[in-house]
Design a protein around this motif. Structure first.
Motif, PDB file in Angstrom:
ATOM      1  N   PHE A 178       0.384   3.324   2.652  1.00 45.69           N
ATOM      2  CA  PHE A 178       0.818   4.406   1.765  1.00 45.69           C
ATOM      3  C   PHE A 178       1.895   3.880   0.824  1.00 45.69           C
ATOM      4  CE2 PHE A 178       3.932   7.767   0.810  1.00 45.69           C
ATOM      5  CZ  PHE A 178       3.112   8.607   0.075  1.00 45.69           C
ATOM      6  N   ILE A 179       1.773   4.209  -0.472  1.00 42.80           N
ATOM      7  CA  ILE A 179       2.740   3.753  -1.469  1.00 42.80           C
ATOM      8  C   ILE A 179       3.247   4.954  -2.256  1.00 42.80           C
ATOM      9  CG2 ILE A 179       3.103   2.317  -3.514  1.00 42.80           C
ATOM     10  CD1 ILE A 179       1.006   0.413  -2.481  1.00 42.80           C
ATOM     11  N   ASP A 180       4.558   5.129  -2.258  1.00 50.25           N
ATOM     12  CA  ASP A 180       5.177   6.175  -3.078  1.00 50.25           C
ATOM     13  C   ASP A 180       5.062   5.801  -4.552  1.00 50.25           C
ATOM     14  OD1 ASP A 180       6.141   8.298  -1.494  1.00 50.25           O
ATOM     15  OD2 ASP A 180       7.701   6.993  -0.690  1.00 50.25           O
ATOM     16  N   GLY A 181       4.924   6.805  -5.393  1.00 45.48           N
ATOM     17  CA  GLY A 181       4.829   6.555  -6.822  1.00 45.48           C
ATOM     18  C   GLY A 181       5.934   7.241  -7.597  1.00 45.48           C
ATOM     19  N   MET A 182       5.965   6.961  -8.896  1.00 48.24           N
ATOM     20  CA  MET A 182       6.900   7.637  -9.791  1.00 48.24           C
ATOM     21  C   MET A 182       6.167   7.979 -11.085  1.00 48.24           C
ATOM     22  SD  MET A 182       9.330   4.586 -11.298  1.00 48.24           S
ATOM     23  CE  MET A 182       9.929   5.686 -12.600  1.00 48.24           C
ATOM     24  N   PHE A 190       3.019   2.660  -9.280  1.00 48.75           N
ATOM     25  CA  PHE A 190       3.016   2.394  -7.844  1.00 48.75           C
ATOM     26  C   PHE A 190       3.364   0.924  -7.633  1.00 48.75           C
ATOM     27  CE2 PHE A 190       0.064   5.824  -8.708  1.00 48.75           C
ATOM     28  CZ  PHE A 190       0.458   6.795  -7.801  1.00 48.75           C
ATOM     29  N   GLU A 191       4.477   0.685  -6.938  1.00 47.99           N
ATOM     30  CA  GLU A 191       4.924  -0.690  -6.704  1.00 47.99           C
ATOM     31  C   GLU A 191       4.264  -1.240  -5.445  1.00 47.99           C
ATOM     32  OE1 GLU A 191       8.988  -3.419  -6.436  1.00 47.99           O
ATOM     33  OE2 GLU A 191       9.117  -1.223  -6.394  1.00 47.99           O
ATOM     34  N   ILE A 192       3.570  -2.350  -5.596  1.00 43.72           N
ATOM     35  CA  ILE A 192       2.873  -2.999  -4.488  1.00 43.72           C
ATOM     36  C   ILE A 192       3.788  -4.081  -3.935  1.00 43.72           C
ATOM     37  CG2 ILE A 192       0.784  -4.235  -3.806  1.00 43.72           C
ATOM     38  CD1 ILE A 192      -0.538  -3.062  -6.346  1.00 43.72           C
ATOM     39  N   LYS A 193       4.326  -3.832  -2.744  1.00 42.20           N
ATOM     40  CA  LYS A 193       5.275  -4.763  -2.128  1.00 42.20           C
ATOM     41  C   LYS A 193       4.740  -5.233  -0.781  1.00 42.20           C
ATOM     42  CE  LYS A 193       8.752  -1.865  -2.213  1.00 42.20           C
ATOM     43  NZ  LYS A 193      10.132  -1.320  -2.088  1.00 42.20           N
ATOM     44  N   LEU A 194       4.951  -6.511  -0.494  1.00 37.93           N
ATOM     45  CA  LEU A 194       4.598  -7.094   0.805  1.00 37.93           C
ATOM     46  C   LEU A 194       3.125  -6.901   1.142  1.00 37.93           C
ATOM     47  CD1 LEU A 194       7.721  -6.048   2.916  1.00 37.93           C
ATOM     48  CD2 LEU A 194       7.306  -8.198   1.714  1.00 37.93           C
ATOM     49  N   ILE A 195       2.280  -6.897   0.129  1.00 38.11           N
ATOM     50  CA  ILE A 195       0.831  -6.856   0.329  1.00 38.11           C
ATOM     51  C   ILE A 195       0.259  -8.071  -0.384  1.00 38.11           C
ATOM     52  CG2 ILE A 195      -1.304  -5.595  -0.093  1.00 38.11           C
ATOM     53  CD1 ILE A 195       0.293  -3.018  -0.017  1.00 38.11           C
ATOM     54  N   LYS A 196      -0.340  -8.974   0.366  1.00 38.82           N
ATOM     55  CA  LYS A 196      -0.755 -10.245  -0.221  1.00 38.82           C
ATOM     56  C   LYS A 196      -2.162 -10.184  -0.815  1.00 38.82           C
ATOM     57  CE  LYS A 196      -0.882 -15.208   0.808  1.00 38.82           C
ATOM     58  NZ  LYS A 196      -0.096 -15.557  -0.392  1.00 38.82           N
ATOM     59  N   PHE A 197      -3.133  -9.679  -0.040  1.00 33.52           N
ATOM     60  CA  PHE A 197      -4.515  -9.649  -0.508  1.00 33.52           C
ATOM     61  C   PHE A 197      -4.964  -8.194  -0.625  1.00 33.52           C
ATOM     62  CE2 PHE A 197      -4.330 -13.719   1.892  1.00 33.52           C
ATOM     63  CZ  PHE A 197      -4.513 -14.566   0.808  1.00 33.52           C
ATOM     64  N   ILE A 198      -5.264  -7.743  -1.832  1.00 34.34           N
ATOM     65  CA  ILE A 198      -5.604  -6.339  -2.038  1.00 34.34           C
ATOM     66  C   ILE A 198      -7.114  -6.167  -2.187  1.00 34.34           C
ATOM     67  CG2 ILE A 198      -3.375  -5.708  -3.000  1.00 34.34           C
ATOM     68  CD1 ILE A 198      -4.554  -5.904  -5.774  1.00 34.34           C
ATOM     69  N   LEU A 257     -10.947 -13.075  -3.275  1.00 34.18           N
ATOM     70  CA  LEU A 257      -9.663 -12.481  -2.939  1.00 34.18           C
ATOM     71  C   LEU A 257      -8.704 -12.496  -4.123  1.00 34.18           C
ATOM     72  CD1 LEU A 257      -9.135 -14.098   0.565  1.00 34.18           C
ATOM     73  CD2 LEU A 257      -9.848 -11.768   0.083  1.00 34.18           C
ATOM     74  N   ILE A 258      -7.965 -11.402  -4.293  1.00 36.64           N
ATOM     75  CA  ILE A 258      -6.867 -11.340  -5.252  1.00 36.64           C
ATOM     76  C   ILE A 258      -5.584 -11.576  -4.473  1.00 36.64           C
ATOM     77  CG2 ILE A 258      -5.609  -9.880  -6.864  1.00 36.64           C
ATOM     78  CD1 ILE A 258      -8.201  -8.476  -7.508  1.00 36.64           C
ATOM     79  N   ASP A 259      -4.943 -12.698  -4.738  1.00 37.53           N
ATOM     80  CA  ASP A 259      -3.793 -13.154  -3.959  1.00 37.53           C
ATOM     81  C   ASP A 259      -2.513 -12.834  -4.724  1.00 37.53           C
ATOM     82  OD1 ASP A 259      -2.977 -16.339  -2.355  1.00 37.53           O
ATOM     83  OD2 ASP A 259      -1.867 -14.477  -2.516  1.00 37.53           O
ATOM     84  N   LEU A 260      -1.704 -11.911  -4.173  1.00 37.93           N
ATOM     85  CA  LEU A 260      -0.433 -11.547  -4.796  1.00 37.93           C
ATOM     86  C   LEU A 260       0.695 -12.301  -4.104  1.00 37.93           C
ATOM     87  CD1 LEU A 260      -0.770  -7.670  -5.214  1.00 37.93           C
ATOM     88  CD2 LEU A 260      -1.322  -9.464  -6.863  1.00 37.93           C
ATOM     89  N   GLU A 261       1.261 -13.272  -4.786  1.00 38.50           N
ATOM     90  CA  GLU A 261       2.391 -14.012  -4.232  1.00 38.50           C
ATOM     91  C   GLU A 261       3.705 -13.255  -4.433  1.00 38.50           C
ATOM     92  OE1 GLU A 261       2.268 -16.618  -2.455  1.00 38.50           O
ATOM     93  OE2 GLU A 261       0.186 -17.231  -2.719  1.00 38.50           O
ATOM     94  N   LYS A 262       3.711 -12.320  -5.394  1.00 38.63           N
ATOM     95  CA  LYS A 262       4.911 -11.546  -5.691  1.00 38.63           C
ATOM     96  C   LYS A 262       4.549 -10.065  -5.732  1.00 38.63           C
ATOM     97  CE  LYS A 262       6.754 -15.238  -8.668  1.00 38.63           C
ATOM     98  NZ  LYS A 262       7.226 -15.572 -10.038  1.00 38.63           N
ATOM     99  N   ASN A 263       5.573  -9.226  -5.849  1.00 37.32           N
ATOM    100  CA  ASN A 263       5.332  -7.797  -5.999  1.00 37.32           C
ATOM    101  C   ASN A 263       4.623  -7.527  -7.321  1.00 37.32           C
ATOM    102  OD1 ASN A 263       6.687  -7.558  -3.615  1.00 37.32           O
ATOM    103  ND2 ASN A 263       8.524  -6.634  -4.485  1.00 37.32           N
ATOM    104  N   ALA A 264       3.884  -6.428  -7.351  1.00 33.31           N
ATOM    105  CA  ALA A 264       3.161  -6.038  -8.558  1.00 33.31           C
ATOM    106  C   ALA A 264       3.338  -4.539  -8.777  1.00 33.31           C
ATOM    107  CB  ALA A 264       1.683  -6.394  -8.433  1.00 33.31           C
ATOM    108  N   MET A 283      -3.015   1.955  -0.710  1.00 33.79           N
ATOM    109  CA  MET A 283      -3.572   0.645  -1.023  1.00 33.79           C
ATOM    110  C   MET A 283      -4.264   0.083   0.215  1.00 33.79           C
ATOM    111  SD  MET A 283      -4.067  -1.690  -3.293  1.00 33.79           S
ATOM    112  CE  MET A 283      -2.905  -1.316  -4.619  1.00 33.79           C
ATOM    113  N   VAL A 284      -5.463  -0.451   0.028  1.00 32.06           N
ATOM    114  CA  VAL A 284      -6.194  -1.105   1.113  1.00 32.06           C
ATOM    115  C   VAL A 284      -6.017  -2.607   0.952  1.00 32.06           C
ATOM    116  CG1 VAL A 284      -8.405  -1.361   2.288  1.00 32.06           C
ATOM    117  CG2 VAL A 284      -7.868   0.773   1.084  1.00 32.06           C
ATOM    118  N   SER A 285      -5.552  -3.260   2.014  1.00 33.42           N
ATOM    119  CA  SER A 285      -5.311  -4.703   1.960  1.00 33.42           C
ATOM    120  C   SER A 285      -6.156  -5.413   3.003  1.00 33.42           C
ATOM    121  CB  SER A 285      -3.829  -5.010   2.197  1.00 33.42           C
ATOM    122  OG  SER A 285      -3.419  -4.543   3.470  1.00 33.42           O
TER     123      SER A 285
END
Length: 302
Positions: A178-182, A190-198, A257-264, A283-285
């Protein structure tokens, strides 16, 4: 009814730099049995735990049941192996996107777990491959009592048992986040944090007819995920209360795979937004669990 063991493993395509996933199938099943397990013990007043006994080679989870009254509140359902969270699913997500899987009969609440297969994983859990670690369900909430889990245990033939007993693979298990939005200037963020493969996202409580476009801002680059409403409707899957929109490219044989090394930041731009309510966004990871001769180690804990 014939059941299928569908273990997925990661491999490196020699012709590409993309990490992909290959599926192996087996149908060598000769017997099965149903078993009902009850709450083992309380972690605390708000967490109940049930240990999955080893009564077969692989196990399919059928349903979770518990006493029900108006004061019962469920926050999350967590499956653990070797002390690690394998999947962690918010109960509100189930209520939004799989309401028909929640059944209330007299004084019992029943969660039909059939939606786990396909959403969280495409295989029955291989107990024989992870024989040195305990497997548990934790139900987190308030006023929980008399919790039971119904399982179907499946026994394999000698060849398949030997194969799984010495398995060294990376299992792919999806997770729901679950991701809170603004809201700002007709855009949801929606900030994607600590999720590597989405894999993709579920979204509910949004006036999708006003959708303009969806982009992901990552590493100072804007990636266009959806250019307009017709593309969104073509790519997404409709649910009673919302949509699932895939991001990773996935086929029956592999996943790019979409690999997120940083927040998005995932940004949903609308033509108009009425009110200040934020859509519910999940978000499904992809999670990877390394299995090696009876042990399991999470490769990524996202």
């Amino acid at each position: 009814m014939e059941n299928r063991l569908n273990i997925k493993r990661i491999f490196k395509d020699e012709l590409s730099d993309n990490t992909k996933i290959l599926s192996e199938n087996s149908n060598n099943i000769f017997s099965k049995s149903n078993i009902l397990m009850s709450t083992n013990y309380n972690i605390n007043n708000n967490t109940k735990q049930i240990q999955i006994t080893r009564n077969g080679d692989i196990v399919k989870f059928l349903n979770i049941s518990m006493d029900y009254n108006i004061n019962v509140k469920i926050e999350r359902i967590v499956f653990m192996s070797g002390g690690n969270n394998i999947w962690d699913i918010p109960f509100n997500f189930i209520k939004l996107f799989y309401p028909n899987n929640i059944i209330i009969k007299k004084n019992k609440l029943i969660i039909d777990m059939s939606f786990f297969y396909g959403l969280l994983c495409n295989f029955y859990y291989p107990l024989i491959s992870i024989r040195y670690h305990e497997c548990n369900f934790r139900i987190i909430g308030e006023n929980l009592s008399d919790i039971n889990i119904s399982c179907e245990y499946i026994f394999l033939d000698h060849t398949e048992r030997n194969k799984l007993a010495i398995m060294k693979e990376d299992l792919i298990i999806n997770n729901i986040n679950f991701i809170d939005g603004m809201l700002k200037d007709n855009k949801y963020y929606f900030e994607i944090k600590l999720i590597k493969f989405i894999k993709g996202f579920f979204i509910a409580n949004i006036n999708i007819q006003n959708l303009k476009k969806i982009v992901m801002n990552y590493n100072n680059t804007e990636i266009i995920l959806c250019e307009d409403l017709p593309i969104f409707l073509f790519k997404s899957k409709k649910y009673n209360n919302g949509y699932f929109f895939p991001i990773a490219q996935e086929t029956d044989k592999y996943i790019d795979l979409i690999d997120l090394e940083k927040n998005a930041i995932l940004e949903i731009e609308m033509d108009f937004i009425y009110g200040k309510n934020i859509p519910e966004f999940y978000m499904v990871s992809y999670n990877f669990l390394h299995v090696d001769n009876g042990f399991n180690v999470p490769l990524y804990k996202y």
